[in-house]
Structure formats: C-alpha cells, structure tokens
Design a protein around this motif. Structure first.
Motif, PDB file in Angstrom:
ATOM      1  N   GLY A   1       0.809  -1.215   0.000  1.00 35.62           N
ATOM      2  CA  GLY A   1       0.000   0.000   0.000  1.00 35.62           C
ATOM      3  C   GLY A   1       0.835   1.254   0.000  1.00 35.62           C
ATOM      4  N   GLY A   2       0.342   2.261   0.675  1.00 41.80           N
ATOM      5  CA  GLY A   2       1.042   3.542   0.734  1.00 41.80           C
ATOM      6  C   GLY A   2       1.297   3.985   2.151  1.00 41.80           C
ATOM      7  N   THR A   3       1.600   3.018   3.032  1.00 42.44           N
ATOM      8  CA  THR A   3       1.752   3.339   4.453  1.00 42.44           C
ATOM      9  C   THR A   3       3.192   3.313   4.922  1.00 42.44           C
ATOM     10  N   PHE A   4       4.144   3.098   4.020  1.00 39.94           N
ATOM     11  CA  PHE A   4       5.551   3.002   4.430  1.00 39.94           C
ATOM     12  C   PHE A   4       6.103   4.420   4.545  1.00 39.94           C
ATOM     13  N   GLY A   5       6.335   4.859   5.775  1.00 41.94           N
ATOM     14  CA  GLY A   5       6.806   6.223   6.015  1.00 41.94           C
ATOM     15  C   GLY A   5       6.190   6.756   7.280  1.00 41.94           C
ATOM     16  N   ASP A   6       5.953   8.054   7.303  1.00 44.38           N
ATOM     17  CA  ASP A   6       5.451   8.647   8.539  1.00 44.38           C
ATOM     18  C   ASP A   6       4.152   9.416   8.364  1.00 44.38           C
ATOM     19  N   ILE A   7       3.372   9.100   7.321  1.00 47.60           N
ATOM     20  CA  ILE A   7       2.030   9.680   7.220  1.00 47.60           C
ATOM     21  C   ILE A   7       1.054   8.860   8.056  1.00 47.60           C
ATOM     22  N   TRP A   8       1.129   7.538   7.913  1.00 43.96           N
ATOM     23  CA  TRP A   8       0.209   6.630   8.607  1.00 43.96           C
ATOM     24  C   TRP A   8       1.016   5.910   9.684  1.00 43.96           C
TER      25      TRP A   8
ATOM     26  N   HIS B   1       7.179   7.375   1.679  1.00 40.96           N
ATOM     27  CA  HIS B   1       7.166   8.834   1.826  1.00 40.96           C
ATOM     28  C   HIS B   1       7.439   9.191   3.287  1.00 40.96           C
ATOM     29  N   TYR B   2       8.574   9.837   3.521  1.00 42.56           N
ATOM     30  CA  TYR B   2       8.916  10.331   4.856  1.00 42.56           C
ATOM     31  C   TYR B   2       8.948  11.855   4.844  1.00 42.56           C
ATOM     32  N   LYS B   3       8.322  12.444   5.845  1.00 42.55           N
ATOM     33  CA  LYS B   3       8.439  13.888   6.036  1.00 42.55           C
ATOM     34  C   LYS B   3       9.611  14.205   6.960  1.00 42.55           C
ATOM     35  N   SER B   4       9.986  13.240   7.790  1.00 40.43           N
ATOM     36  CA  SER B   4      11.036  13.449   8.782  1.00 40.43           C
ATOM     37  C   SER B   4      12.204  12.499   8.521  1.00 40.43           C
ATOM     38  N   GLN B   5      13.387  13.034   8.389  1.00 45.36           N
ATOM     39  CA  GLN B   5      14.574  12.183   8.223  1.00 45.36           C
ATOM     40  C   GLN B   5      14.820  11.351   9.478  1.00 45.36           C
ATOM     41  N   ASP B   6      14.463  11.900  10.651  1.00 45.94           N
ATOM     42  CA  ASP B   6      14.631  11.136  11.897  1.00 45.94           C
ATOM     43  C   ASP B   6      13.823   9.837  11.855  1.00 45.94           C
ATOM     44  N   HIS B   7      12.601   9.916  11.307  1.00 38.20           N
ATOM     45  CA  HIS B   7      11.771   8.720  11.221  1.00 38.20           C
ATOM     46  C   HIS B   7      12.368   7.711  10.229  1.00 38.20           C
ATOM     47  N   ALA B   8      12.902   8.192   9.121  1.00 45.55           N
ATOM     48  CA  ALA B   8      13.554   7.293   8.162  1.00 45.55           C
ATOM     49  C   ALA B   8      14.784   6.652   8.794  1.00 45.55           C
TER      50      ALA B   8
ATOM     51  N   GLU C   1      11.232   6.133  -7.558  1.00 42.15           N
ATOM     52  CA  GLU C   1      11.649   7.079  -6.523  1.00 42.15           C
ATOM     53  C   GLU C   1      11.746   6.385  -5.165  1.00 42.15           C
ATOM     54  N   SER C   2      10.783   5.520  -4.859  1.00 42.21           N
ATOM     55  CA  SER C   2      10.841   4.766  -3.608  1.00 42.21           C
ATOM     56  C   SER C   2      12.030   3.811  -3.609  1.00 42.21           C
ATOM     57  N   LYS C   3      12.303   3.202  -4.752  1.00 44.87           N
ATOM     58  CA  LYS C   3      13.444   2.282  -4.865  1.00 44.87           C
ATOM     59  C   LYS C   3      14.754   3.024  -4.600  1.00 44.87           C
ATOM     60  N   ALA C   4      14.902   4.201  -5.210  1.00 40.82           N
ATOM     61  CA  ALA C   4      16.128   4.974  -5.010  1.00 40.82           C
ATOM     62  C   ALA C   4      16.276   5.386  -3.544  1.00 40.82           C
ATOM     63  N   PHE C   5      15.165   5.780  -2.924  1.00 44.66           N
ATOM     64  CA  PHE C   5      15.214   6.164  -1.501  1.00 44.66           C
ATOM     65  C   PHE C   5      15.619   4.975  -0.645  1.00 44.66           C
TER      66      PHE C   5
END
Length: 335
Positions: free
Chosen positions: A91-98, A125-132, A153-157
């Motif tokens: 899905g689209g939950t990998f990161g810090d939105i959800w 999608h991360y908004k915070s580098q700390d969370h990543a 883009e997700s692959k490169a990240f």
C-alpha cells in the motif's frame, strides 16, 4: 511504454509480481500476512484481495495467520506460523504519514530478528529524516528484510537509506485480474477524488455541475458486519479459530471491494487522484483521467508500470482531465 490492452498489461504485471516474490514464498512453508486493512478505503481491500489471489493462484495456499492493525498479536502469529515468511501488506503506508502501520512494521522487525520478513509493494514517503533513520536502524538490526516498492523514486530512496534487498514490484491489486462491472453506467463522467490527508487540492467543480464528485472511504457498517458474520459462519466447521477469523476478514475485504467496483462502474469515464481507482479502472477496462495525490504517488506508479494503455490519461489539471473524460464518454470538449 507502447500502448497495449489492459488485459496484456494485467498479465505482464502479474508475472512481474511473481518474479519478485517467487524466491521468498514456497508451497511447503506456512506464511503469515499482517496488517489487514479493516477500514473503509476500497483500495486497500483491493490490495489485500490481490495478495490472497496471488498466494492461491501461484502456490495454492492461504496464510495460516492473518491480523489487522487493531487485533495483531505477536504471540498468536508465532503459534499459527512458527516458521516461514511474514508478509506485511502493501500500500502507501511506508513512512510517517500513517504512523500506526509503520509502528506495527517496526515492531515485527524487532520481535523476529533474522526471520524472513517481506514488505509487499509500498510507496515510500517520509516527512522526517529522523523517522527514516529509525526505520533504517530497525532494518539493519533485523538483517533479513525484503522491501518491495511500487516506483523508482521509492526504490532509489530505499537503496540509499536501508540495508536490505529492494525490488521494484507492481501493486498487488493486479493479482485480482480482469473484472466485470457491478452496476450500470449512470453518469458520462464520474469524479473519484481523495477526501483524506493525501489530497493534492480542493478542486473547484462549480463549472461542472453535471459531474458527481465522490470518494470511496465511507461505508455503512451493517453490510460489512453481515459479510463478516457470513464469512465466519462458512469457516466455522473447520473449528480453527485463525481460519474462522481469516474468513471473516476476507469477507469484509470482498464486501468493500464490491462496493468500490459498483461505485466506479457508474461512470462511463472517470477522473481520479486515487491510485486504486486508476488500478481498478484498468482491471475494469474503463477509461479514466488521472491526477496526482499530495506527494506524487499516482504518477510515480504510472511511470513505472501502468501508464501504457489508452484507457488512462495523465491529466495536467482538473479541466484537462474532465475534457479528456468527456471526450471518452462521447460528449466532446468540456463545458
């Protein structure tokens, strides 16, 4: 990507999914599948059903443990699937939105270091580098994590920040395969636009009073409750609590998916900023103009996998999308 039929595209993407997963799933090991989407968003139910269809069609198996965010239990997972891969739904939950889904993901890595954990296709999608950085530490400590992502883009990240195997993989909803409409057409153009925190804009439809504007994140509780009860009843003869619970949840996913397909079947052509309205329209063979969500998820996926048919159009604006959808519905230019 040259233009191709939706049926050819669907078959190609199903084969690509198998190429990504065939080395991590086998026919003789149990599999757990966690983070069932027990909520109203039809797109996440489509992903779940595609995952179930993939396991059934390619390995003739179903998970021996299923959990949602609300009822997940590490102990019950260990009892029902003491070995084999743990699959985390896509899905689209990998990161810090959800955040709840991310916390479950990180807790699984912490609980089972070294055991194969496969993250099914996600957009990152991360908004915070700390969370990543926190996720990077969890992955490095775990040492056996496989991350499937839905766009370049997700692959490169992931390759830059995470020490794990990363594969570019289509969305699992394509595992459902081609589908048929579940309702008659009612509108030449139907707009299916996000009403949640991923919406990119508050679009002005004052110039288009004939275009209904809807989303698919609301539902009546009663049909879902009835579906769950009927699903559980069908499995009760097994006397297996996990199988009964899985049947209940899968019945809810089917109920929500059918609701969404009935909804979009009403549009002769569709304008959308939802990734899974785009994907379900492809499964349905329905023309649709595509806008993007708040962080580019939809356009990134189309660029990687699904932008190569005449059924979908990358709209530059709402006006552009409605004009294209009107033309597909035989109405000529936008009013």
């Amino acid at each position: 990507m040259s233009s191709k039929s939706n049926l050819v595209l669907i078959a190609e993407l199903q084969d690509m999914i198998h190429d990504c997963l065939k080395d991590y799933v086998s026919g003789d090991e149990p599999v757990a599948m966690v983070d069932f989407p027990d909520y109203k968003n039809v797109g996440d139910s489509a992903i779940w059903l595609g995952q179930m269809a993939y396991l059934s069609s390619r390995f003739d198996k179903a998970p021996t443990y299923i959990s949602s965010l609300q009822d997940h239990s590490h102990e019950k997972l260990n009892d029902a699937a003491p070995s084999g891969p743990i699959l985390i739904t896509g899905g689209g939950t990998f990161g810090d939105i959800w955040s709840g889904h991310q916390e479950l993901r990180e807790s699984i890595l912490e609980r089972w270091p070294g055991r194969l954990v496969v993250q099914l296709p996600q957009s990152i999608h991360y908004k915070s580098q700390d969370h990543a950085d926190r996720m990077a530490r969890a992955i490095a400590k775990h040492k056996n994590f496989v991350l499937l992502v839905r766009d370049e883009e997700s692959k490169a990240f992931a390759e830059k920040h995470f020490d794990c195997r990363v594969h570019l993989c289509p969305d699992m909803a394509f595992g459902i395969g081609p589908i048929q409409p579940l309702a008659a057409t009612e509108f030449p153009v139907l707009a299916m636009l996000r009403a949640d925190q991923e919406k990119a804009s508050n679009y002005d439809f004052s110039a288009y009073p004939d275009v209904p504007v809807e989303d698919w994140i609301s539902e009546s509780r009663t049909p879902v409750r009835i579906a769950k009860a009927l699903g559980a009843a069908k499995a009760v003869v097994s006397l297996d609590p996990e199988r009964i619970r899985g049947a209940k949840l899968n019945a809810a996913a089917h109920n929500r998916f059918r609701r969404g397909i009935r909804q979009i079947s009403r549009g002769q052509a569709i304008v959308t900023d939802r990734l899974h309205v785009h994907i379900c329209a492809l499964l349905l063979g329905r023309p649709h103009a595509v806008l993007d969500n708040s962080y580019g998820k939809v356009r990134r996926f189309m660029n990687a996998f699904s932008g190569g048919t005449d059924l979908s159009y990358k709209a530059e604006s709402l006006d552009d999308g409605i004009a294209w959808a009107r033309s597909q519905a035989g109405l000529g230019a936008a009013a």
